[in-house]
Design a protein around this motif. Sequence first.
Motif, short mmCIF file in Angstrom:
data_model
loop_
_atom_site.label_atom_id
_atom_site.label_comp_id
_atom_site.label_asym_id
_atom_site.label_seq_id
_atom_site.Cartn_x
_atom_site.Cartn_y
_atom_site.Cartn_z
N ILE A 1 2.69 5.17 12.34
CA ILE A 1 1.67 4.83 13.34
C ILE A 1 2.28 4.79 14.74
O ILE A 1 1.70 5.31 15.70
N VAL A 2 3.48 4.19 14.85
CA VAL A 2 4.14 4.13 16.17
C VAL A 2 4.42 5.55 16.67
O VAL A 2 4.22 5.85 17.85
N ASP A 3 4.87 6.44 15.77
CA ASP A 3 5.14 7.83 16.16
C ASP A 3 3.88 8.50 16.68
O ASP A 3 3.91 9.25 17.67
N LEU A 4 2.75 8.22 16.05
CA LEU A 4 1.48 8.82 16.46
C LEU A 4 1.03 8.24 17.81
O LEU A 4 0.60 8.97 18.70
N ARG B 1 0.51 11.09 3.52
CA ARG B 1 -0.33 9.92 3.73
C ARG B 1 0.50 8.64 3.88
O ARG B 1 0.27 7.82 4.75
N ARG B 2 1.52 8.53 3.00
CA ARG B 2 2.38 7.37 3.06
C ARG B 2 3.08 7.26 4.40
O ARG B 2 3.15 6.18 5.00
N TYR B 3 3.62 8.38 4.88
CA TYR B 3 4.31 8.38 6.16
C TYR B 3 3.33 8.02 7.28
O TYR B 3 3.62 7.16 8.12
N ALA B 4 2.18 8.67 7.28
CA ALA B 4 1.22 8.49 8.38
C ALA B 4 0.74 7.05 8.47
O ALA B 4 0.42 6.56 9.56
N LEU B 5 0.70 6.35 7.32
CA LEU B 5 0.20 4.97 7.32
C LEU B 5 1.31 3.93 7.42
O LEU B 5 1.04 2.73 7.46
N GLY C 1 7.16 17.68 12.38
CA GLY C 1 8.31 17.89 11.51
C GLY C 1 8.42 16.80 10.46
O GLY C 1 8.69 17.05 9.28
N ARG C 2 8.21 15.57 10.87
CA ARG C 2 8.29 14.45 9.93
C ARG C 2 7.20 14.59 8.87
O ARG C 2 7.43 14.40 7.68
N LEU C 3 5.98 14.93 9.33
CA LEU C 3 4.87 15.11 8.41
C LEU C 3 5.20 16.20 7.38
O LEU C 3 4.94 16.05 6.18
N ALA C 4 5.82 17.27 7.87
CA ALA C 4 6.08 18.43 7.00
C ALA C 4 7.17 18.15 5.98
O ALA C 4 7.14 18.68 4.86
N SER C 5 8.14 17.28 6.34
CA SER C 5 9.32 17.17 5.49
C SER C 5 9.25 16.02 4.49
O SER C 5 10.16 15.85 3.70
N VAL C 6 8.19 15.18 4.56
CA VAL C 6 8.13 14.07 3.60
C VAL C 6 7.32 14.46 2.37
O VAL C 6 6.49 15.39 2.42
N GLU C 7 7.54 13.75 1.30
CA GLU C 7 6.86 14.02 0.04
C GLU C 7 5.37 13.72 0.20
O GLU C 7 4.53 14.55 -0.08
N SER C 8 5.06 12.47 0.66
CA SER C 8 3.67 12.07 0.77
C SER C 8 3.30 11.89 2.25
O SER C 8 3.74 10.94 2.90
N MET D 1 0.84 -1.20 0.00
CA MET D 1 0.00 0.00 0.00
C MET D 1 0.88 1.25 0.00
O MET D 1 0.86 2.04 -0.93
N ALA D 2 1.67 1.40 1.05
CA ALA D 2 2.50 2.59 1.16
C ALA D 2 3.88 2.34 0.57
O ALA D 2 4.52 1.36 0.92
N GLY D 3 4.33 3.19 -0.34
CA GLY D 3 5.64 3.05 -0.96
C GLY D 3 6.71 3.60 -0.03
O GLY D 3 6.46 3.85 1.14
N PRO D 4 7.94 3.79 -0.55
CA PRO D 4 9.00 4.32 0.30
C PRO D 4 8.72 5.77 0.67
O PRO D 4 8.12 6.53 -0.09
#
Lengths: 292, 292, 292, 292
Positions: A99-102, A90-94, A81-88, A1-4
Amino acid sequence: MAGPISRAQNGPPWRGQLYNILFETDTRSGRVFDVVLMVAILASVLVVMLDSVESIMLRHGLLLLAAEWVFTVLFTLEYAGRLASVESKRRYALSFFGIVDLLAIIPTYLSLLLPGTRFLVIIRVLRVLRVFRVLKLVRYLGEARTLARAMAASRYRIIVFLITVLTMVVILGSFMYLIEGPDAGFTSIPVSVYWAVVTLTTVGFGDITPNTPVGQLLAVIIMLLGYGMIAVPTGIVSVEMVYAARAAGRTGVVPPGTAGDMVCSSCRAAEHDPDARFCKTCGGTVIEIMLE
Amino acid sequence: MAGPISRAQNGPPWRGQLYNILFETDTRSGRVFDVVLMVAILASVLVVMLDSVESIMLRHGLLLLAAEWVFTVLFTLEYAGRLASVESKRRYALSFFGIVDLLAIIPTYLSLLLPGTRFLVIIRVLRVLRVFRVLKLVRYLGEARTLARAMAASRYRIIVFLITVLTMVVILGSFMYLIEGPDAGFTSIPVSVYWAVVTLTTVGFGDITPNTPVGQLLAVIIMLLGYGMIAVPTGIVSVEMVYAARAAGRTGVVPPGTAGDMVCSSCRAAEHDPDARFCKTCGGTVIEIMLE
Amino acid sequence: MAGPISRAQNGPPWRGQLYNILFETDTRSGRVFDVVLMVAILASVLVVMLDSVESIMLRHGLLLLAAEWVFTVLFTLEYAGRLASVESKRRYALSFFGIVDLLAIIPTYLSLLLPGTRFLVIIRVLRVLRVFRVLKLVRYLGEARTLARAMAASRYRIIVFLITVLTMVVILGSFMYLIEGPDAGFTSIPVSVYWAVVTLTTVGFGDITPNTPVGQLLAVIIMLLGYGMIAVPTGIVSVEMVYAARAAGRTGVVPPGTAGDMVCSSCRAAEHDPDARFCKTCGGTVIEIMLE
Amino acid sequence: MAGPISRAQNGPPWRGQLYNILFETDTRSGRVFDVVLMVAILASVLVVMLDSVESIMLRHGLLLLAAEWVFTVLFTLEYAGRLASVESKRRYALSFFGIVDLLAIIPTYLSLLLPGTRFLVIIRVLRVLRVFRVLKLVRYLGEARTLARAMAASRYRIIVFLITVLTMVVILGSFMYLIEGPDAGFTSIPVSVYWAVVTLTTVGFGDITPNTPVGQLLAVIIMLLGYGMIAVPTGIVSVEMVYAARAAGRTGVVPPGTAGDMVCSSCRAAEHDPDARFCKTCGGTVIEIMLE
């Protein structure tokens, strides 16, 4: 589902710098951040643990609460910060670590809404998984991969072994239930199966023990079985580890060199023939450097 | 005595179809049946186990009895179906799984004639062995065979090891009986031998423990012996597993290639003869690439 | 001191026949005698063990006494027969099994002179060692030799490991004595060292357990050490066993053949080139048959 | 910081002779001194241990005190001798064994100034480390080096394994704390984590045990995990030990030959180059035959 999870490509330059600090490990600032994060994770888990000790809670409850909020705010900033600096986003959050960070920050906020909810403690403890986020970025990754590959390669054998063990403890536990009965603590088949696992795995709590000669004889057989059968998972994993180590080049650390070089994975000597398989100097495995 | 169990050759076509569902695993209906059977076996064993828990028995006794009868009727139908679809009814009925299949249904019917017979619970629990009937038909078979071959190949060594261990616990247990005596729980030689097994296998229940300095010193020696001797079965099985894995062809890493190629699983050299079993270059196992 | 025990060369022919029965295993009568002797040894050890169980002793004391005397007389006749049929009586009497054979009969006669001597029970139990006399003559010998060779080859490493473990338990036990003190059962350094052995070897009786947080933390470290260090003897013995198995030809059974034949030690295929090292068919080790 | 400890180059000849006795092992006097020192070390540690047993202390306190002073004076003389006979006093005093040698004598003198200081007992017990001083000089060194190399080579994998285990016990312990609660002894998360370590490492004290069905189910999972996971360190160390043994030249079976020959330890082929390390024919270790 989630790519790199990749670096944000557009936007102001600080997003790229933030990505370097938060996600990369090959820069000085990234490495400093990793150490700080590791300390913060361990300290925050310690706070959760001490929080459960009544005597400490009564004396230093306020201090622990303050520390908990400091860590939560820090981890919240990190998550943003992680949310802001990644391209996608949604990919990071999932992703697993997203999920562990959240989960590391949610329980503290939830405790404002639902005070006294005891099961939140488990979610707070799951923070300890974030330790692997830091490890993921460094040299331990290669070793963990070798271990994981050895475990994965032997998963069918481990399942066969596990099913055999479970079948045995169900049958042996039932026998003990019949032989010893409720007086000796074998109050039901599930409890007797629990006892059989305690005995077969050589844990031996001693909360339930056989009293009759026949029960002790069966216990002797279960103990000898458990003592001998431990050889099976050990043999399985040892074999796979030999193969995994051989496949990875035995030190797990890829030697430096440019593509096409024939380098010894053990002593890193580099002047080998193109068809060499074992090092002339140390007998280690010669591997060809390839571009990853 | 009993040869292989084969499909009924004559009779109406439904007998062949029934055989496919009940005994085969390479058809869709056969695989669906395997899953259903596995769930039914595990659920029926769970019913037997819960049945022995007094508090559950008192509250849900009727429900458990009903479930027991549902499973018994289902297994009876299955047994009748197996009997009907095989070539030789006698061969099936006398085979290991034929007996296990029968034992899975008999106790419930017997309980009508002999109410309250407690030892029937063991026969009912033996149902758990039917799990292997399902496993027998699938991919786990190969792994189980490798494990079984490794165990069989080392049986003489394991027997020698077992006799040595038994001799040791008899002698050491007798010494502890003399040293500690009945006051510390070492009431007789058999009980002391039981304690020696508990200690040597590192189970350590703690129901009997030495009190005197000399007894504790001998216990220290027994514990260190047990801690070190566990290396022996482990070494035996590891060695045999290396050989068994080598002989079976290692499937951990499948080398790339097209169907029909003979490729070395270790060094991936590909130019081997069709009957080659071991790599000419590195001695690794040569395997034939097959389409999954 | 004592050379090999050999057949009496002169005297009446029954001496040679007696030797065949008592010492040899390749005749029918010798094999029958071995089975009878094995049963007698196990039964006589069982008598000694049951003799120590008070309830059995009170009820069946006379029966056990009678059985003891029957076995003693039988073993005395056997000892006399062995003495009579060997070339050098002195050599046999001073050999390991000669002494064990004598110890199997002496205690019962001594009990007439010194009634109630409790420590004689140990000497009587040593009879169990005679089991190895029977095993010595049969197929298990080869396996036992492989095991013994693996243990002997790794004796220096095992000694280094043992000294390290003993040093650790002395230091860790002393720390626990300071931390926990007499209140928690750590009454002295020797007792604390005993506890450290119980914990490090993962036996875990539970007769003494740490109560303080610092003590539990140190216990956690000791347990993890013990859990991980068990890999060391296992690794040592595994390595030696691989070499021992390789040296013995891996099945431990020398394949049949005449001197000079190149035979596979695993599949027994015999048509190998004089310089073959690995079997063409199965990859096993090819060994040259030599006259022993 | 500190270089190798070497013999004093100038000064009276007794300094060199003293060095030979105290530090060397290849002279007769050096070997005699090693044996005497080993006995003195073990006896002095025994005195410290017996000193902590109240009943012995009360009866033989004066004798133990006298023995303690005798050993302290002897060790002081030895320390002075070592200081006098080495080239650089500073290097020796700051070396690992220099510090251990000093710690062996200081506590007794300190006990004059600070009577009743209980924690001095630990420093006195550290004397046991001096055992390795004697071992360091003899044949066990090579074996210890092989073991140490195997451990060092697998340190990253062991760290990854340890972190995984610690993460698991923190999470599983917290679950048990929630499930079982203070009534069953799981009074806080740290105590529950301690219990999880006790269970996962198969120690199983039994001071805390689960009472609820859910807790026992989780305990069963932890026990099976611990039983299976012990294969991981064992596999890691076994693999490294195989490599270490291969690299060190296997000495299990010394091949026949005359001094100076280069012979393969595995296939006994003898025609190797003087600088060969691995056999041309079989890949085994080539060793040089030396006169013992």
